[in-house]
Design a protein around this motif. Structure first.
Motif, mmCIF file in Angstrom:
data_model
loop_
_atom_site.group_PDB
_atom_site.id
_atom_site.type_symbol
_atom_site.label_atom_id
_atom_site.label_comp_id
_atom_site.label_asym_id
_atom_site.label_seq_id
_atom_site.Cartn_x
_atom_site.Cartn_y
_atom_site.Cartn_z
ATOM 1 N N VAL A 1 0.816 -1.221 0.000
ATOM 2 C CA VAL A 1 0.000 0.000 0.000
ATOM 3 C C VAL A 1 0.853 1.277 0.000
ATOM 4 O O VAL A 1 0.623 2.187 -0.813
ATOM 5 C CB VAL A 1 -0.989 -0.011 1.186
ATOM 6 N N PRO A 2 1.852 1.431 0.894
ATOM 7 C CA PRO A 2 2.665 2.655 0.861
ATOM 8 C C PRO A 2 3.364 2.881 -0.474
ATOM 9 O O PRO A 2 3.499 4.027 -0.922
ATOM 10 C CB PRO A 2 3.681 2.431 1.994
ATOM 11 N N PHE A 3 3.820 1.793 -1.118
ATOM 12 C CA PHE A 3 4.480 1.927 -2.420
ATOM 13 C C PHE A 3 3.527 2.522 -3.455
ATOM 14 O O PHE A 3 3.836 3.521 -4.110
ATOM 15 C CB PHE A 3 4.963 0.554 -2.908
ATOM 16 N N LEU B 1 9.134 4.773 3.887
ATOM 17 C CA LEU B 1 8.867 3.330 3.926
ATOM 18 C C LEU B 1 9.122 2.755 5.315
ATOM 19 O O LEU B 1 8.371 1.893 5.789
ATOM 20 C CB LEU B 1 9.727 2.618 2.881
ATOM 21 N N MET B 2 10.156 3.226 5.995
ATOM 22 C CA MET B 2 10.432 2.752 7.353
ATOM 23 C C MET B 2 9.315 3.143 8.312
ATOM 24 O O MET B 2 8.875 2.343 9.148
ATOM 25 C CB MET B 2 11.769 3.321 7.839
ATOM 26 N N GLN B 3 8.841 4.376 8.186
ATOM 27 C CA GLN B 3 7.795 4.856 9.091
ATOM 28 C C GLN B 3 6.509 4.057 8.940
ATOM 29 O O GLN B 3 5.783 3.853 9.916
ATOM 30 C CB GLN B 3 7.529 6.341 8.801
ATOM 31 N N SER C 1 16.639 12.373 -2.289
ATOM 32 C CA SER C 1 15.304 11.819 -2.554
ATOM 33 C C SER C 1 15.182 10.413 -1.978
ATOM 34 O O SER C 1 14.158 10.064 -1.364
ATOM 35 C CB SER C 1 15.033 11.791 -4.060
ATOM 36 N N LEU C 2 16.228 9.602 -2.147
ATOM 37 C CA LEU C 2 16.214 8.239 -1.597
ATOM 38 C C LEU C 2 16.148 8.252 -0.072
ATOM 39 O O LEU C 2 15.529 7.371 0.530
ATOM 40 C CB LEU C 2 17.451 7.477 -2.074
ATOM 41 N N LEU C 3 16.772 9.247 0.565
ATOM 42 C CA LEU C 3 16.700 9.359 2.032
ATOM 43 C C LEU C 3 15.260 9.538 2.486
ATOM 44 O O LEU C 3 14.802 8.883 3.438
ATOM 45 C CB LEU C 3 17.561 10.525 2.509
ATOM 46 N N PHE C 4 14.525 10.414 1.817
ATOM 47 C CA PHE C 4 13.130 10.661 2.212
ATOM 48 C C PHE C 4 12.231 9.472 1.865
ATOM 49 O O PHE C 4 11.305 9.150 2.624
ATOM 50 C CB PHE C 4 12.610 11.938 1.541
#
Length: 497
Positions: free
Chosen positions: A363-365, A468-470, A460-463
């Motif tokens: 879902v997040p993806f 995704l972690m959150q 951008s990859l950091l955010f």
């Protein structure tokens, strides 16, 4: 006339503080709010006249002038600082009502506000640096107010030495820029930076000055690795935390915006800001998620927000950074001044039903991609496309924020309302501030290179990773890696070191 008004406004907090101490029945501290309205009026006047309001006591050709200058940029930030500063002064009067050193605290608070205003309205690097040092001195007095609390003294001493490091960087940068351009005046430096072709012997000195300027700003805004003192200030009075998080920490970002035209000629300085700012935003957000102390959680939130603001500056999106400075200042001042009620809400919230916040892994993806696509489309329609500095990275972050709104709200109708409000506010505020600062921030065309694109991809990859972690915390916490990250994040500092 306007010059005299500006001079009075710069020292107005101290005037009202002294009068309220001497004549408590006739003069109220609430009168300090008049300063905010005064700065707002002068800012509007400067915008209409398209010229700054200036006080000049002495001038040494175009090398240096002793005085102050208010334009739209300094006026907007000064108005914000005084609205918050007035609230803090009134709040601290009740907060320290029975403190025997209340009068001294209020005097230091008024002096801090006056020096912040002088720093914002400085005409050159010398006055800015002197006000920077003065602000740091009186902030140290406020942080060490509770002399019987070892933790408060420790945090004050840590901040003291970090500030001295920042003083060194800014002073060295000022000397280097004076060597290159022969002046310390902000307006002359930025004009010459966009028009002059550097001599071969000056290039190395110029890049040194630009990088030191960026690093000095990072020390002031609690960027990694200069951040560790900020979460340790929990034992200091809450009004100090509110003023510090809402106003003083923004000084680094203000300096970067003010010198934006110069820094655009030194891409390595902007890349450094973007990378350190992006990592600090990621790092601060990750640690904030694990904190149980309300004020410490707010401190890491500030570190993260300051990182995002530095990222915006590093991307060349100076108008967006100004919007961020103002918005974050009001939010964080309210958060700290109302932090005492957070424990009451948490105690009540223990007994309320908790909605399930464990979406399926895909879902997040999907939602993130959909929201980013929508935000990019809105940006193109509103003329905020790839031609704007840093727009691609910032639209990715905005898309992730919209996606998060849908993930945390059970009502999709409510999430849609909030999302449209967020998107509309973002673009509207950007357009207003960008129009207001036209001609004030003398920026040119940024140098976009392969290194620039690499920086954009990294931040951008950091955010995206943080997003995704959150949204997979439950799954992550059941892994050995997740448990280690949690323990390190809970310890704070440098991931527990």
């Amino acid at each position: 006339m306007f010059e005299s008004i500006l001079f009075v406004l710069l020292i107005f907090p101290r005037i009202i503080n002294d009068l309220s101490e001497t004549y408590p029945l006739q003069v109220k501290r609430e009168w300090v709010y008049l300063s905010a309205f005064g700065f707002a009026g002068l800012t509007l006047f400067s915008f209409v006249q398209k010229s700054p309001v200036q006080i000049q006591f002495a001038s040494f050709a175009d090398i240096l002038s002793l005085g102050f200058s208010l334009d739209v940029l300094s006026g907007l930030i000064a108005t914000t600082v005084m609205l918050i500063g007035a609230s803090v002064m009134c709040f601290s009067e009740r907060y320290l009502d029975d403190d025997p050193k209340r009068s001294t605290f209020q005097k230091h608070l008024a002096n801090t506000l006056c020096l912040v205003l002088c720093m914002l309205n400085a005409t050159n690097l010398l006055i800015f640096w002197l006000a920077w040092v003065g602000t740091s001195y009186f902030l140290h007095q406020l942080l060490s107010h509770f002399s019987d609390r070892p933790a408060a003294q420790m945090a004050a001493n840590q901040k003291f030495w970090i500030s001295r490091l920042g003083d060194f960087f800014i002073l060295t940068a000022s000397i280097a820029l004076f060597y290159v351009y022969g002046t310390l005046e902000f307006s002359t430096i930025t004009t010459r930076a966009t028009q002059m072709v550097l001599e071969p012997g000056h290039k190395g000195v110029f890049y040194l000055g630009a990088v030191f300027l960026a690093v000095g700003a990072m020390t002031k805004s609690a960027q990694f690795p200069f951040h560790y003192w900020l979460p340790n200030t929990m034992e200091t009075p809450t009004p100090v935390s509110a003023l510090m998080h809402a106003g003083i920490l923004n000084a680094g970002g203000y300096l970067i915006v003010r010198m934006g035209a110069l820094l655009e000629q030194a891409p390595m300085a902007l890349h450094l800001l973007a990378l350190i700012g992006g990592f600090t935003a990621f790092y601060g957000s990750l640690i904030m998620l694990t904190q149980t102390n309300v004020k410490k959680s707010l401190a890491y939130s500030t570190i993260s927000q300051m990182g995002f603001m530095m990222l915006q500056c590093g991307l060349g999106a100076f108008s967006v950074a100004v919007v961020h400075i103002i918005g974050h200042a009001f939010y964080k001042a309210y958060a700290f001044l109302s932090s005492g009620t957070a424990t009451d809400f948490a105690r009540l919230n223990r007994y309320l039903p908790k909605p399930s916040n464990n979406p399926k892994i895909w879902v997040p993806f999907v939602l993130g991609l959909a929201c980013m696509s929508f935000v990019f489309l809105a940006g193109i329609l509103l003329n905020y496309g790839p031609n704007k500095p840093g727009s691609v990275v910032l639209l990715i972050v905005l898309g992730l924020a919209i996606s998060q709104t849908f993930l945390v709200h059970e009502s999709k109708k409510e999430a849609s309302k909030i999302s449209f409000l967020l998107i509309g506010s973002y673009f509207l505020l950007f357009l207003i501030i960008d129009r207001a600062l036209a001609g004030v921030i003398l920026t040119g065309v940024a140098h976009v290179t392969a290194i620039s694109y690499t920086v954009y991809v990294v931040v951008s990859l950091l955010f995206i990773t943080l997003y995704l972690m959150q949204n997979n915390l439950d799954r992550l916490s059941r892994t050995e890696f997740g448990k280690k990250i949690y323990v390190k994040s809970l310890s704070g500092g440098f991931f527990g070191f």
